[in-house]
Design an enzyme around this catalytic site. Sequence first.
Site, short mmCIF file in Angstrom:
data_model
loop_
_atom_site.label_atom_id
_atom_site.label_comp_id
_atom_site.label_asym_id
_atom_site.label_seq_id
_atom_site.Cartn_x
_atom_site.Cartn_y
_atom_site.Cartn_z
N HIS A 49 0.59 -1.17 -0.22
CA HIS A 49 -0.51 -0.22 0.11
C HIS A 49 0.88 1.00 0.23
O HIS A 49 2.13 1.25 0.47
CB HIS A 49 -1.04 0.03 1.21
CG HIS A 49 -0.67 -0.20 2.58
ND1 HIS A 49 0.40 -1.43 3.33
CD2 HIS A 49 0.22 0.78 3.79
CE1 HIS A 49 0.36 -1.06 4.25
NE2 HIS A 49 1.31 0.17 4.26
N TYR A 65 -3.74 3.82 2.04
CA TYR A 65 -4.57 3.45 0.55
C TYR A 65 -3.80 2.32 0.36
O TYR A 65 -2.68 2.29 -0.64
CB TYR A 65 -4.92 4.37 -0.02
CG TYR A 65 -5.57 6.06 0.65
CD1 TYR A 65 -6.88 5.02 0.88
CD2 TYR A 65 -4.87 6.55 1.91
CE1 TYR A 65 -8.04 6.45 1.93
CE2 TYR A 65 -5.70 7.58 2.12
CZ TYR A 65 -7.07 7.52 3.31
OH TYR A 65 -7.90 8.00 3.34
N THR A 66 -4.61 1.42 -0.85
CA THR A 66 -4.11 0.72 -1.88
C THR A 66 -5.13 1.24 -2.21
O THR A 66 -6.35 1.44 -3.18
CB THR A 66 -4.92 -0.27 -1.25
OG1 THR A 66 -4.32 -0.81 0.02
CG2 THR A 66 -4.21 -1.15 -1.88
N CYS A 245 -8.99 -8.21 6.14
CA CYS A 245 -8.67 -6.56 6.23
C CYS A 245 -9.94 -6.15 6.57
O CYS A 245 -10.95 -5.94 6.01
CB CYS A 245 -8.05 -6.40 5.12
SG CYS A 245 -7.68 -3.86 5.36
#
Length: 272
Positions: A49, A65-66, A245
């Site tokens: 990420h 954030y991905t 996640c």
Amino acid sequence: STPAITLENPDIKYPLRLIDKEVVNHDTRRFRFALPSPEHILGLPVGQHIYLSARIDGNLVIRPYTPVSSDDDKGFVDLVIKVYFKDTHPKFPAGGKMSQYLESMKIGDTIEFRGPNGLLVYQGKGKFAIRPDKKSSPVIKTVKSVGMIAGGTGITPMLQVIRAIMKDPDDHTVCHLLFANQTEKDILLRPELEELRNEHSARFKLWYTVDRAPEAWDYSQGFVNEEMIRDHLPPPEEEPLVLMCGPPPMIQYACLPNLERVGHPKERCFAF
């Protein structure tokens, strides 16, 4: 020629310019940032990420954030973000600092990206390199199937891995995703997930659960539990890797104890 990499050094912050902003629904936005040139890629391994950092109300705010784009995309990076508006969540009256900051950005504004970051890299064909911690060298795990449990915005790293697997016709890894949300309208990236499922039904299994289900709902209702894990993740006998996640309480109280009850050992469970 190899494309130029934007994230050359994981310790340096790179300012990237907002070039497009799309309203996906009431609280979700897709932001597109330009890379330094149209020939650049971000340079983010699958499973990793980035961090965004911004000075907000005098404080430095940093959030992971991905992206929903990948290194197949040249010249831009896309983030799909759920905006936590102030006065909408009783527990968080101020809302989300970074998401509201992003929402307030104008086309042409810049924000700082840093990465790659993370302990897991998907190397393809069922092969995962996982570092037990930042200081350790990676342990390679090769699996035939992957179980995934995502909560809310925790879907983004899962989508990144699923896309990498599905786009390689020679990768026979099967993905089983259990995706938990508060309501049906909160399901982030649902069109993308369902398109992948429709195109790759043999390799991608998708199941939802929502806290509050609508009248006619084909999926599960309630928190992730033992039965859902039994029914919708690969069986422990397949020795799958299980990726998680989501909010820490979900992982701690809903995922881990129930995975253990079903027979998935901790060594094969990884939380992003």
